[in-house]
Scaffold this motif. Structure first.
Motif, PDB file in Angstrom:
ATOM      1  N   ALA A 154       0.566  -1.185   0.177  1.00  0.00           N
ATOM      2  CA  ALA A 154      -0.314   0.412   0.052  1.00  0.00           C
ATOM      3  C   ALA A 154       1.241   1.153   0.136  1.00  0.00           C
ATOM      4  CB  ALA A 154      -0.678   0.010   1.374  1.00  0.00           C
ATOM      5  N   ILE A 155       2.166   1.183   0.959  1.00  0.00           N
ATOM      6  CA  ILE A 155       2.950   2.555   0.328  1.00  0.00           C
ATOM      7  C   ILE A 155       4.433   2.218  -0.078  1.00  0.00           C
ATOM      8  CG2 ILE A 155       1.832   2.776   3.148  1.00  0.00           C
ATOM      9  CD1 ILE A 155       5.034   1.810   4.155  1.00  0.00           C
ATOM     10  N   ASP A 156       4.591   3.310  -0.529  1.00  0.00           N
ATOM     11  CA  ASP A 156       5.772   2.819  -1.139  1.00  0.00           C
ATOM     12  C   ASP A 156       7.438   1.833  -0.645  1.00  0.00           C
ATOM     13  OD1 ASP A 156       8.839   4.059  -2.583  1.00  0.00           O
ATOM     14  OD2 ASP A 156       9.429   3.789  -0.839  1.00  0.00           O
ATOM     15  N   PHE A 157       7.419   0.432  -1.542  1.00  0.00           N
ATOM     16  CA  PHE A 157       8.051  -0.201  -1.230  1.00  0.00           C
ATOM     17  C   PHE A 157       9.526   0.112   0.026  1.00  0.00           C
ATOM     18  CE2 PHE A 157      11.305  -4.698  -2.080  1.00  0.00           C
ATOM     19  CZ  PHE A 157       9.999  -5.271  -2.103  1.00  0.00           C
ATOM     20  N   ASN A 158       9.430   0.523  -1.160  1.00  0.00           N
ATOM     21  CA  ASN A 158      11.137   0.924   0.572  1.00  0.00           C
ATOM     22  C   ASN A 158      11.090   1.598   1.768  1.00  0.00           C
ATOM     23  OD1 ASN A 158      13.502   0.255  -1.767  1.00  0.00           O
ATOM     24  ND2 ASN A 158      12.957   2.440  -2.649  1.00  0.00           N
ATOM     25  N   LYS A 159       9.783   1.603   1.545  1.00  0.00           N
ATOM     26  CA  LYS A 159       9.462   2.401   3.394  1.00  0.00           C
ATOM     27  C   LYS A 159       9.163   0.556   3.657  1.00  0.00           C
ATOM     28  CE  LYS A 159       9.957   6.944   3.813  1.00  0.00           C
ATOM     29  NZ  LYS A 159      10.302   7.675   5.119  1.00  0.00           N
ATOM     30  N   GLU A 160       7.900  -0.196   2.956  1.00  0.00           N
ATOM     31  CA  GLU A 160       8.074  -1.181   4.569  1.00  0.00           C
ATOM     32  C   GLU A 160       9.083  -1.924   3.989  1.00  0.00           C
ATOM     33  OE1 GLU A 160       4.078  -1.865   1.461  1.00  0.00           O
ATOM     34  OE2 GLU A 160       5.082  -3.026   0.539  1.00  0.00           O
ATOM     35  N   LEU A 161      10.114  -2.670   3.014  1.00  0.00           N
ATOM     36  CA  LEU A 161      11.358  -2.376   3.592  1.00  0.00           C
ATOM     37  C   LEU A 161      11.950  -1.723   4.852  1.00  0.00           C
ATOM     38  CD1 LEU A 161      13.244  -3.091   0.280  1.00  0.00           C
ATOM     39  CD2 LEU A 161      11.722  -4.476   1.589  1.00  0.00           C
ATOM     40  N   GLU A 162      11.882  -0.841   5.602  1.00  0.00           N
ATOM     41  CA  GLU A 162      12.436  -0.240   6.309  1.00  0.00           C
ATOM     42  C   GLU A 162      11.774  -0.426   7.618  1.00  0.00           C
ATOM     43  OE1 GLU A 162      12.805   4.029   6.716  1.00  0.00           O
ATOM     44  OE2 GLU A 162      13.105   4.585   4.621  1.00  0.00           O
ATOM     45  N   LEU A 163      10.314  -0.781   7.653  1.00  0.00           N
ATOM     46  CA  LEU A 163       9.482  -1.201   8.782  1.00  0.00           C
ATOM     47  C   LEU A 163      10.402  -2.660   8.635  1.00  0.00           C
ATOM     48  CD1 LEU A 163       6.122  -0.205   6.976  1.00  0.00           C
ATOM     49  CD2 LEU A 163       7.375   0.409   9.504  1.00  0.00           C
ATOM     50  N   LEU A 164      10.288  -3.345   7.763  1.00  0.00           N
ATOM     51  CA  LEU A 164      10.677  -4.956   8.129  1.00  0.00           C
ATOM     52  C   LEU A 164      12.442  -4.707   8.892  1.00  0.00           C
ATOM     53  CD1 LEU A 164       9.726  -6.322   5.180  1.00  0.00           C
ATOM     54  CD2 LEU A 164       8.676  -6.512   7.477  1.00  0.00           C
ATOM     55  N   GLU A 165      13.118  -4.022   8.613  1.00  0.00           N
ATOM     56  CA  GLU A 165      14.187  -4.128   9.110  1.00  0.00           C
ATOM     57  C   GLU A 165      14.636  -2.862  10.047  1.00  0.00           C
ATOM     58  OE1 GLU A 165      18.301  -1.689   7.603  1.00  0.00           O
ATOM     59  OE2 GLU A 165      16.639  -1.575   6.784  1.00  0.00           O
ATOM     60  N   HIS A 166      13.107  -2.598  10.413  1.00  0.00           N
ATOM     61  CA  HIS A 166      13.305  -2.554  12.446  1.00  0.00           C
ATOM     62  C   HIS A 166      13.394  -3.449  13.199  1.00  0.00           C
ATOM     63  CE1 HIS A 166      12.016  -0.096  15.834  1.00  0.00           C
ATOM     64  NE2 HIS A 166      10.807   0.135  15.827  1.00  0.00           N
ATOM     65  N   ILE A 167      12.428  -4.536  12.518  1.00  0.00           N
ATOM     66  CA  ILE A 167      11.828  -5.248  13.083  1.00  0.00           C
ATOM     67  C   ILE A 167      13.504  -6.490  13.821  1.00  0.00           C
ATOM     68  CG2 ILE A 167      10.099  -7.777  13.723  1.00  0.00           C
ATOM     69  CD1 ILE A 167       8.570  -5.734  12.106  1.00  0.00           C
ATOM     70  N   ARG A 168      13.617  -6.790  12.720  1.00  0.00           N
ATOM     71  CA  ARG A 168      14.501  -6.960  12.482  1.00  0.00           C
ATOM     72  C   ARG A 168      16.286  -6.773  13.218  1.00  0.00           C
ATOM     73  NH1 ARG A 168      12.331 -11.300  13.040  1.00  0.00           N
ATOM     74  NH2 ARG A 168      12.166 -13.199  11.031  1.00  0.00           N
ATOM     75  N   LYS A 169      15.898  -5.807  13.232  1.00  0.00           N
ATOM     76  CA  LYS A 169      17.025  -4.730  14.235  1.00  0.00           C
ATOM     77  C   LYS A 169      16.346  -5.299  15.693  1.00  0.00           C
ATOM     78  CE  LYS A 169      18.535  -1.060  11.817  1.00  0.00           C
ATOM     79  NZ  LYS A 169      18.473   0.729  11.769  1.00  0.00           N
ATOM     80  N   HIS A 170      15.283  -5.359  15.824  1.00  0.00           N
ATOM     81  CA  HIS A 170      15.367  -5.681  17.733  1.00  0.00           C
ATOM     82  C   HIS A 170      15.195  -6.611  17.777  1.00  0.00           C
ATOM     83  CE1 HIS A 170      14.553  -1.234  17.144  1.00  0.00           C
ATOM     84  NE2 HIS A 170      14.544  -1.381  18.213  1.00  0.00           N
ATOM     85  N   PHE A 171      14.536  -7.941  16.997  1.00  0.00           N
ATOM     86  CA  PHE A 171      14.637  -9.240  17.290  1.00  0.00           C
ATOM     87  C   PHE A 171      14.159 -10.114  15.987  1.00  0.00           C
ATOM     88  CE2 PHE A 171      11.463  -7.004  19.142  1.00  0.00           C
ATOM     89  CZ  PHE A 171      11.252  -7.330  20.712  1.00  0.00           C
ATOM     90  N   PRO A 172      15.347 -11.196  16.218  1.00  0.00           N
ATOM     91  CA  PRO A 172      15.994 -12.160  14.834  1.00  0.00           C
ATOM     92  C   PRO A 172      14.987 -13.125  15.029  1.00  0.00           C
ATOM     93  CG  PRO A 172      17.094 -12.493  17.250  1.00  0.00           C
ATOM     94  CD  PRO A 172      16.871 -11.502  18.164  1.00  0.00           C
ATOM     95  N   PRO A 173      15.001 -13.526  13.909  1.00  0.00           N
ATOM     96  CA  PRO A 173      14.109 -15.203  13.604  1.00  0.00           C
ATOM     97  C   PRO A 173      13.745 -16.027  14.913  1.00  0.00           C
ATOM     98  CG  PRO A 173      15.271 -14.080  12.179  1.00  0.00           C
ATOM     99  CD  PRO A 173      16.381 -13.496  13.229  1.00  0.00           C
ATOM    100  N   SER A 174      14.369 -16.162  15.792  1.00  0.00           N
ATOM    101  CA  SER A 174      14.064 -17.121  16.613  1.00  0.00           C
ATOM    102  C   SER A 174      13.495 -16.896  17.733  1.00  0.00           C
ATOM    103  CB  SER A 174      15.817 -17.870  16.973  1.00  0.00           C
ATOM    104  OG  SER A 174      16.323 -16.519  17.954  1.00  0.00           O
ATOM    105  N   GLN A 175      13.476 -15.166  18.149  1.00  0.00           N
ATOM    106  CA  GLN A 175      12.423 -14.462  18.992  1.00  0.00           C
ATOM    107  C   GLN A 175      11.065 -14.158  18.471  1.00  0.00           C
ATOM    108  OE1 GLN A 175      14.483 -11.105  20.125  1.00  0.00           O
ATOM    109  NE2 GLN A 175      15.390 -12.788  22.046  1.00  0.00           N
ATOM    110  N   ILE A 176      11.353 -13.642  16.782  1.00  0.00           N
ATOM    111  CA  ILE A 176       9.808 -13.371  16.159  1.00  0.00           C
ATOM    112  C   ILE A 176      10.173 -13.608  14.727  1.00  0.00           C
ATOM    113  CG2 ILE A 176       8.837 -11.866  14.834  1.00  0.00           C
ATOM    114  CD1 ILE A 176       8.614  -9.262  17.253  1.00  0.00           C
TER     115      ILE A 176
END
Length: 351
Positions: A154-176
């Motif tokens: 729904a929004i700019d794809f690069n902005k969506e990648l930023e959101l995913l990067e924000h999650i991964r900065k805080h939580f690795p796949p083993s946690q989320i």
């Protein structure tokens, strides 16, 4: 043999629900109220086709629903074959009769219905602008969800990648565990590149990367994607056993996602599960923006399947005028509390 009445309602979202097809602020549903004159017992089910998405979203939907209710009342049984093209009607009738038979909201006997076990669910991040989605992600992580699903497209794809990067900065796949749902927003041409970029964030899966109906293209994407593809909208309107087999054998997804209101009612969803299991295809169940009447029925049924991964069962809590059920999200699980007083469904329907 039975008396069945149809009660239309318009539900109102607490906040606008954004999808790649637009934004929902209201939700039209029809409740079916089944009465057994011999005993006086009643059962309530919810028929809730999604506009511009359900295969039975038809201009004369209410007339069709009324006809099937009359036929079911007269015959005393559900005509499953005749209702294959109308999954939301089938779901409403199936669950109304399950409620009638059970006599309470514990539609099947499971640890979930007894309040002894919750059903793990994903935290859903609705589409919105960057700031809204960022805030919602922060809230889900604060609440302790171990699986987060982000709607993208729904929004700019690069902005969506930023959101995913924000999650991964805080939580690795083993946690989320991180899932994304594109709702068909990619094209067959740009999907491979976008999937490569998304793969950086160790995603569990992507739902419906391209729009439904492009079986050859979707099969190629499933075969080449660097992480698993799950089908959702692709299953809509595929209502016969033969067509279901053909779809699964042609596209070969890693997962399918089942919404009983969209995918054949409980009976049709179980067909999908059996066919997928035979082909080593995983699955999970989600609601389709039903009120708590439909959500409870889906959750009670889902618990009988002993699901192996987080389900999508939190959306019944989105409405301002929802009926209050003993359903509660605690941590990252949906719980049913049988010790709580059941709501007066008949009073709700008379409003």
């Amino acid at each position: 043999m039975y008396e069945i009445t149809v009660i239309p309602r318009t539900l109102h979202f607490k906040q606008p629900a954004g999808t790649s097809r637009g934004v929902y602020t209201t939700r039209k549903v029809w409740y079916v109220n089944v009465t057994d004159p011999a005993t006086g017992r009643r059962g309530v089910g919810e028929c809730a086709p999604l506009p511009a998405l359900s295969c039975d979203d038809l201009p004369d939907y209410e007339a069709i629903l009324e006809r099937f209710c009359r036929e079911t009342a007269d015959s005393g049984k559900i005509d499953y074959e005749a209702l294959r093209p109308y999954p939301s009607i089938l779901f409403g009738l199936e669950t109304a009769f399950a409620h009638l038979k059970a006599g309470n909201l514990q539609l099947w006997h499971t640890p979930f219905s007894e309040g002894k076990a919750g059903i793990p669910i994903n935290g859903l991040i609705w589409m919105g602008n960057f700031e809204e989605m960022y805030r919602r992600i922060e809230e889900k992580m604060r609440l302790g969800f171990r699986c987060i699903k982000v709607k993208i497209g729904a929004i700019d794809f690069n902005k969506e990648l930023e959101l995913l990067e924000h999650i991964r900065k805080h939580f690795p796949p083993s946690q989320i565990e991180l899932r994304v749902d594109a709702n068909g927003a990619f094209t067959p041409a740009d999907a491979p590149h976008k999937l490569e970029m998304l793969a950086r964030y160790n995603l569990h899966s992507i739902e419906q990367p391209i729009r439904a109906g492009q079986w050859k293209e979707m099969a190629a994407i499933c075969a080449s994607s660097p992480f698993p593809v799950a089908l959702d909208e692709e299953l809509i309107g595929i209502n016969t056993l033969q067509k279901k087999k053909k779809l699964l054998e042609t596209i070969r997804p890693r997962y399918i996602i089942l919404k009983p209101s969209l995918h054949g009612g409980l009976c049709g969803a179980r067909e999908w599960i059996d066919l997928a299991t035979e082909r080593s295809i995983g699955w999970w169940v989600t609601s389709a923006l039903e009120s708590n009447v439909g959500l409870n029925a889906i959750a009670q049924w889902c618990a009988t399947l002993k699901p192996a991964m987080p389900q999508g069962l939190g959306t019944g809590l989105l409405f301002t005028d929802n009926i209050d059920y003993p359903l509660h999200i605690q941590g990252d699980c949906l719980w049913f509390h049988p010790e709580e007083k059941e709501p007066d469904l008949q009073a709700f329907l008379r409003k």
